[in-house]
Design an enzyme around this catalytic site. Structure first.
Site, PDB file in Angstrom:
ATOM      1  N   SER A 167     -64.225  -3.916 -49.598  1.00 42.27           N
ATOM      2  CA  SER A 167     -64.087  -5.390 -50.248  1.00 42.27           C
ATOM      3  C   SER A 167     -62.740  -6.066 -49.325  1.00 42.27           C
ATOM      4  CB  SER A 167     -64.077  -5.369 -51.565  1.00 42.27           C
ATOM      5  OG  SER A 167     -64.200  -6.751 -52.057  1.00 42.27           O
ATOM      6  N   ASP A 179     -67.511  -2.218 -57.447  1.00 42.74           N
ATOM      7  CA  ASP A 179     -68.737  -2.328 -56.800  1.00 42.74           C
ATOM      8  C   ASP A 179     -68.629  -0.850 -56.025  1.00 42.74           C
ATOM      9  OD1 ASP A 179     -71.438  -2.647 -55.844  1.00 42.74           O
ATOM     10  OD2 ASP A 179     -70.689  -4.142 -54.257  1.00 42.74           O
ATOM     11  N   HIS A 219     -67.780  -7.002 -48.489  1.00 44.77           N
ATOM     12  CA  HIS A 219     -67.855  -8.244 -49.330  1.00 44.77           C
ATOM     13  C   HIS A 219     -67.077  -9.341 -48.645  1.00 44.77           C
ATOM     14  CE1 HIS A 219     -67.778  -5.652 -53.228  1.00 44.77           C
ATOM     15  NE2 HIS A 219     -68.968  -5.690 -52.602  1.00 44.77           N
TER      16      HIS A 219
END
Lengths: 276, 199
Positions: free
Chosen positions: B10, B130, B37
């Site tokens: 991310s 996540d 992400h």
């Protein structure tokens, strides 16, 4: 054998059972997303495994309705990918204007946001009065929402931005009535839209379509079902009719590819060739 | 032997991926599948940039595509990326998971079900959690779990969350990750081989 190794078998058994019992054929869906949704339902319903869900699916029709709803949840919005709508408006609509009557089919319309987006653009281009939009989905719950045309008011701000980016000519607020936190799409758009249940997995083509819109539906299907659906579209389009797919979807691996030319690669707009 | 590596990353991802992917040799025997992400409207700058720097081929994942070794597939912005059991890629616009689309958990869970103990899961820098659940599932299916050493991460929340939840096999500093994955072309890595044989 570990429990996770049984999952593939359990899924396949569940899909066979659903087909046998209800006639809905999910066997040619892309399995990975479907499996995720099935497991989500298993968890939500406090069941221990897919196999434990099987009897409920078989004997409890209300539970099956719930399941069916899960299966068709997608995230949709108005003017998703505004540049696509801009392209339609600038280049495809010019072609549609040469016809005295225009038929548009939104296949897999879900809760209807894209259908209303289309109707708004048609209206602004002076095309709506001669157009009939057929908006179909296999999920009656989604169709109900689409037909009512009522959406959360807080989403309208984002939609307004997309509307402008998509080349909107008026004020987006003219197209809905805001009340008690919701926004209801105006009747003058609705009267040109026919909502109907249609199942791409098994139902017949629609005739004489000038434009078919089916975005981010094919990504959920395996190549075999994709081919079935694309053939359905091919047979539903007039010669020189348009097909709009989702921005990652292609005809490259399909047997209908020779029947279409690419109208706009970037926006995934294809055009039916003369009777190929 | 191992067939694929799934990578979840991310915030800080560009730097981290730039430190890893260019180190992999052109005949790297595994496929690499990445969820980074990023904003939904992002273009394919990331794929092109990394492809220019790398010997392995880096490209955006396309639906229906057959997964090949020496390729790096990056999830397109705004779509979940999943792996089918027949080792093809698929996309979905299902609701966000952990507020993310693409979601690392979604990729890892489907990858685990497909590759089972032939899979390596790798969690890199990021500001949310996540990927932790997904990495756990990679382990449950007998795969191998690696996490970037948090002190070498631009944002350490994601690696820390993964280490907290999962019994990871290795925690490796960013600068050594590429070399670790590339060593002995990985497939002949002794520690790995033994592990798989023991399964």
């Amino acid at each position: 054998m570990k429990p996770e190794d049984m999952q593939e078998f359990e899924i396949n058994q569940l899909l066979e059972a659903i087909y046998f019992r209800y006639g809905y054929d999910f066997r040619d869906y892309s399995k990975a997303s479907l499996e995720r949704r099935v497991l989500h339902r298993v968890q939500q319903s406090d069941l221990g495994s897919i196999s434990e869900m099987l009897p409920r699916i078989m004997h409890d029709t209300e539970f099956f309705e719930l399941f069916l709803r899960d299966m068709s949840v997608t995230v949709t919005e108005m003017f998703r990918d505004p540049k696509v709508f801009k392209k339609l408006r600038k280049e495809v609509f010019t072609q549609l204007k040469t016809y005295s009557r225009v038929n548009i089919w939104h296949a897999g319309c879900a809760t209807g946001e894209e259908v209303y987006s289309m109707a708004i653009m048609l209206k602004e281009e002076g095309l709506l009065d001669r157009t009939r939009i057929y908006a179909t989905d296999y999920n009656n719950h989604s169709l109900d929402i689409a037909e009512k045309g009522i959406y959360p008011a807080e989403k309208m701000k984002g939609y307004t931005e997309s509307y402008i980016t998509a080349g909107g000519k008026a004020s987006f607020a003219d197209y809905y009535l805001a009340k008690f936190g919701s926004a209801k799409m105006v009747e003058s758009l609705k009267e040109h839209i026919t909502f109907a249940n249609h199942n791409l997995m098994k139902d017949q083509p629609f005739a004489e379509m000038h434009l078919i819109v089916c975005r981010n539906v094919l990504i959920y299907f395996n190549p075999k079902l994709q081919d079935r659906v694309l053939t359905l579209f091919k047979d539903s389009l007039i010669s020189r009719g348009f097909l709009l797919l989702g921005d990652k979807e292609t005809l490259d691996f399909s047997q209908v590819k020779p029947s279409f030319e690419t109208f706009s690669k970037e926006e995934r707009i294809f055009r039916r060739m003369m009777y190929v | 032997m191992f067939e694929a590596i799934v990578i979840g990353v991310s915030a800080g991802g560009l730097k981290a991926l730039t430190a890893i992917l260019p180190v992999l040799p052109s005949d790297f025997p595994l496929a690499v599948i990445v969820v980074q992400h990023r904003h939904r409207d992002s273009d394919n700058f990331l794929d092109r940039y990394l492809d220019d720097l790398s010997s392995v081929r880096v490209k955006e994942a396309e639906p229906g595509e057959v997964i090949l070794p020496s390729y790096v597939y990056i999830a397109p912005a705004g779509y979940h990326l999943l792996i089918e059991r027949d080792k093809t890629l698929s996309l979905s616009i299902d609701p966000p998971v952990n507020f993310s689309i693409p979601s690392i958990d979604v990729l890892f869970e489907s990858a685990a079900a497909c590759y089972k103990n032939h899979l390596i899961g790798l969690i890199l820098t990021g500001a949310n959690s996540d990927g932790s659940q997904g990495l756990k599932l990679v382990k449950d299916y007998g795969g191998y779990a690696i996490v970037q050493a948090p002190e070498t991460a631009e944002v350490d929340v994601m690696p820390k969350a993964a280490i907290d939840l999962v019994d990871v096999d290795k925690v490796i500093p960013l600068q050594e990750l590429g070399v670790f994955l590339a060593q002995e072309k990985f497939s002949s890595n002794v520690e790995m081989s033994r592990r798989v044989l023991n399964e």
